[in-house]
Design an enzyme around this catalytic site. Sequence first.
Site, PDB file in Angstrom:
ATOM      1  N   PHE A 153      57.752  22.804  22.730  1.00 47.64           N
ATOM      2  CA  PHE A 153      56.324  23.329  22.119  1.00 47.64           C
ATOM      3  C   PHE A 153      55.952  23.461  20.871  1.00 47.64           C
ATOM      4  O   PHE A 153      55.500  24.304  20.236  1.00 47.64           O
ATOM      5  CB  PHE A 153      56.413  24.761  22.634  1.00 47.64           C
ATOM      6  N   CYS A 154      56.517  22.155  20.079  1.00 43.33           N
ATOM      7  CA  CYS A 154      55.977  22.106  18.761  1.00 43.33           C
ATOM      8  C   CYS A 154      56.558  23.370  17.879  1.00 43.33           C
ATOM      9  O   CYS A 154      55.974  23.772  17.049  1.00 43.33           O
ATOM     10  CB  CYS A 154      54.538  21.788  18.419  1.00 43.33           C
TER      11      CYS A 154
END
Length: 460
Positions: free
Chosen positions: A380-381
């Site tokens: 998710f970055c």
Amino acid sequence: MSVSTAAADQSVCASLPVLGRDVTVPLVTGGEVAYAALDYAASAPALQRVWDDVAAYAPYYGSVHRGAGYLSQLSTDLFENARRTVTEFLDCRPDDQLVFTRSTTDSLNLLAAALPADCQVFVFETEHHASLLPWRDARVTYLNAPRTPRQAVETLERALADRAVSSEGGYGPALVCVTGASNVTGELWPVRELAAAAHAHGARIVLDAAQLAPHHPVSVRDLDVDWVAFSGHKLYAPFGSGVLAGRSDWLRAAEPYLAGGGASRKVSRRADGGVDVEWHDSAARHEAGSPNVIGAYSIASACKALTEAGFDTLVAREQYLIEKVRVGLAEVPEVRILSLFGDDAPRVGVISFVVEGWNSSHFAAALSAEYGIGVRDGLFCAHPLVRTLLGSDPQTQGECGAPEAAPGEKSLNAIRVSFGAGTPDEHVERFVNAVRELVTDGARWNYRTEDGRCVPDTSA
């Protein structure tokens, strides 16, 4: 929740319809089903109202600023009115500037480029990469993940008190960057308390509101932050636009983010053959080139729609959906929900989890292919945060490898479900039922890894 309250909440869903609510998708097992979009934290679907407003404006589209034609003047008014609308939405101070950018990432990179010399930046390892990475040219102090909101404030206070002396003596300028709501756990951060800690130690603070603004009101004045950044595509507004709003002094003193037309007030040739440039002091200084008028207008339209719907009602509706998901997942022993601050922490509609015995990429692929449910899997970055949350309990390697896992390496990725305005009960209920069925009965289809992604195996 009573039947009457649930019905009222459904009316909230109907009052803010989103695009794509009638889209059907094929199932690998045969047939079609209405698509359940549960990946709002990546990009929320556009509100129908936003789309309608943009469509109504489209025939009148024209280049903004300095144009003598009617459409150019109309578009200029639309663009600047959008700036005022978003400024009001954020409850900015009278002297604040609001710059339209491409995204939260672009906004924070703009602020990073405007930092004074020898500025020290403090950022928690829990941040999205958009907040974690832009400060490479500054002196950066990365703070460990806190386990309570109080610990977050205490960690920041200690770091600020112990910060290094600048090359010119004294502490020099400092900036704290913090999220309003985690894009991994959905938990709300103590922004007001962190801002007070920053200011008490002579530092400024920027709020990454990408995940907060779509779910809760954001008041620059009430939170007492120096800047706020967010993205249109999280706020039910498409077209690649974003906002950086806050104090103007660092922005006015910085070189333009992009050099070009619009940012310059006056350009003249010198006798020695060079060029002298006088730059604007207003937001135009960092908005060189033809701006994304439709993007700015779409953000303003979304701000109006959310304000008119009322955040109290929207928050109540979302908490109802959060509870349905959390209760449903709690009934599946193999599921572990990820959290920094614990079960009782206030949160927005973003929930990440892992399933014992499943690779997250495999699980997400099965949700999509067999149930028509769109979620997110991976890191998710926010790689440091997810690895911190999963480091002591990695998943075993499943049939499909995760993009981040090398061959034979244990998977360190998770599954994220996220929702908001326009999410119907049926989508959430289908998701919870699908999780239960997959854990109990397994996938009904075979899957394989292709280009690092888990996909249905259709070779048979």
